[in-house]
Design an enzyme around this catalytic site. Structure first.
Site, PDB file in Angstrom:
ATOM      1  N   HIS A   1       0.849  -1.337   0.193  1.00 30.64           N
ATOM      2  CA  HIS A   1       0.071   0.053  -0.001  1.00 30.64           C
ATOM      3  C   HIS A   1       0.915   1.345   0.012  1.00 30.64           C
ATOM      4  CE1 HIS A   1      -3.032   2.964   0.981  1.00 30.64           C
ATOM      5  NE2 HIS A   1      -3.986   1.905   1.026  1.00 30.64           N
TER       6      HIS A   1
ATOM      7  N   ARG B   1      -6.852  10.178  -0.213  1.00 33.78           N
ATOM      8  CA  ARG B   1      -6.706  10.421  -1.475  1.00 33.78           C
ATOM      9  C   ARG B   1      -8.012  10.497  -2.513  1.00 33.78           C
ATOM     10  NH1 ARG B   1      -3.508   6.414  -3.467  1.00 33.78           N
ATOM     11  NH2 ARG B   1      -3.864   5.097  -1.450  1.00 33.78           N
TER      12      ARG B   1
END
Length: 480
Positions: free
Chosen positions: A262, A285
């Site tokens: 990740h 995000r």
């Protein structure tokens, strides 16, 4: 030497119980489906002292295509579009029939959680690699993983108290072996880690929901040695116990070298060298967060590309900063992610400062006016240089050096293991000849392989648990 106690559960007043190994969302979903829909008794064996596994920490949400929530928010999505996004992310690996089931059953999974457990799941985010917003979370104070796991756990705990013949929950119980005779499951052996006693449960059906192996340096060394020294978001229980047992039984372990890194694990300023990191949820995000390189003070990637692409960009563009990037969010994102941001600020993983302070605190090689100008060029464009639409609109219409932002350091982390025991669309474990390994042997969640291929889409881990956990329960009920 450990003593052995045999517990014969065949003489219960209800039919023989199903043994579920692990209590993350896959285990909880299969357990609830068995007891709520079919009234089939279950025993949960969890090696930790509490329920929830890694699922309880999931912070972005659960995917669903063509859901009621999407319809209410005027989002047009289809299982076919979701399937295409999934196979594109999988890069030719995995099993497409499993991906097709994941996509087609996704709306049923979300609506099951909404109807059976009164979960809102009324908000959406568009995560990396998705064509439309389809990652569901609830408006409220609880992160999605914690909310979902809590609701399903509560139902089982209540049943365990009111109807102990229907639901038994054994914590501190580490499974060591599965008994198979004539290609049929006959029992489960486990150790009670509180007293070191070995116990055996007689059963005809076992569902492995034991999770991945992202915390095991031994298994990372075997399958992906280049990742051994990366930090991880996985809990210490994530050691691949299920994969090891199933492999010994003859299961086909596939895609074991496909391990998702990740791109954004928080670097704790109070303990920057810690091997374990809090996950910086992809929703940060997805709802407008951007990444800056400390080496340039500027953006360097489409933050909503797939996780492998964003990770590689950080490792290349931020190599001089020890693979650390800056995650920046505008004040406009606060109401959408208030609970996440309040928690992150409480843990001192994120702080709220001006762009002028950002340049000073992180010693960026540009002025605060240059940084503001850099961000302004993205705040009005329909799409930016990296082909991401309206990325910093949450920073405000006119960005200056005095504009406030939320900011924290992030770094790539070992997050999810895509590989595991191969299953079919009925959640049955498959052997290396492509046949069912043993009657009554099932797997769901991260212990299984084939659902994600080379790269998992954000929001699909919780979904996989619900879809294939419920499928295992349905398969057992239909066989019996």
């Amino acid at each position: 030497m450990a003593s052995t106690i045999t517990t014969d559960l065949k003489n219960l007043s209800i039919s023989e119980p199903v043994v579920i190994i692990g209590s993350g969302l896959a285990g909880l979903a299969s357990a609830n489906q068995l007891v709520n829909k079919y009234k089939i008794p279950i025993v949960i064996l969890e090696k930790e002292s509490s329920l929830g596994g890694n699922s309880i920490k999931a912070s972005s949400g659960i995917n669903g295509a063509h859901t009621t929530t999407q319809s209410n928010l005027n989002v047009n999505d289809t299982p076919e579009l979701f399937f295409n996004d999934t196979t594109k992310s999988a890069k030719g690996k995995g099993v497409e029939t499993l991906m097709d089931k994941l996509a087609k059953d996704s709306h049923l999974a979300v609506e099951w959680l909404q109807s059976e457990f009164d979960l809102k799941l009324d908000l959406l985010a568009q995560l990396g690699g998705h064509s439309v917003p389809r990652t569901h979370r609830s408006s409220g104070k609880l992160p999605p993983g914690f909310e979902i796991v809590s609701a399903l756990s509560k139902n089982l705990k209540n049943l365990a108290e009111s109807n102990p013949e229907l639901v038994k929950i054994n914590l501190d119980s580490k499974v060591t072996d599965i008994k198979v005779e004539d290609k049929k499951v006959t029992g489960v052996e486990f150790i009670n880690t509180q007293n070191d006693k070995v116990e055996t449960l007689n059963t005809s059906n076992v569902i492995f929901c034991s999770g991945g192996f992202g915390f095991s340096k031994e298994m990372l060394q075997e399958y992906a040695p280049d990742l051994v020294n990366l930090p991880t978001t996985n809990g210490k229980q994530t050691t691949g116990d299920g994969q090891k047992i199933l492999s010994k039984l003859g299961a086909d372990l596939i895609d074991m070298d496909q391990i998702q890194v990740h791109p954004t694990g928080f670097v704790d300023p109070q303990d920057p060298e810690s091997h374990w990191k809090f996950l910086a949820a992809e929703a940060l995000r997805g709802l407008g967060g951007i990444l800056l390189s400390p080496s340039t003070g500027k953006r360097f990637v489409n933050e909503l590309d797939t996780r492998d692409v964003v990770t590689e960009a950080i490792q290349i563009q931020c190599s001089k900063a020890n693979n650390k990037a800056l995650l920046v969010l505008g004040e406009g994102i606060y109401e959408d992610l208030k609970n996440n941001l309040d928690f992150y600020m409480f843990k001192k993983l994120i702080k709220k400062i001006t762009l002028k302070q950002v340049v000073e605190d992180y010693k960026l090689p540009i002025t605060s006016d240059e940084l503001a100008e850099h961000l302004n060029q993205y705040s009005t464009a329909a799409k930016d240089t990296f082909n991401r639409p309206l990325v910093v609109k949450n920073l405000g219409d006119e960005i200056t050096s005095e504009t406030n932002v939320f900011i924290g350091e992030v770094t790539p982390v070992v997050h999810f293991t895509m590989g595991g025991a191969k299953i079919n669309t009925k959640s049955q474990v498959i052997n290396k000849d492509g046949q069912i390994l043993a009657q009554g042997l099932y797997a769901a969640g991260e212990v299984s392989g084939g659902v994600h291929g080379a790269n998992r889409l954000g929001g699909s881990s919780l979904l996989e648990c619900v879809v294939f956990g419920r499928t295992a329960a349905d398969s057992i009920a239909n066989v019996n």
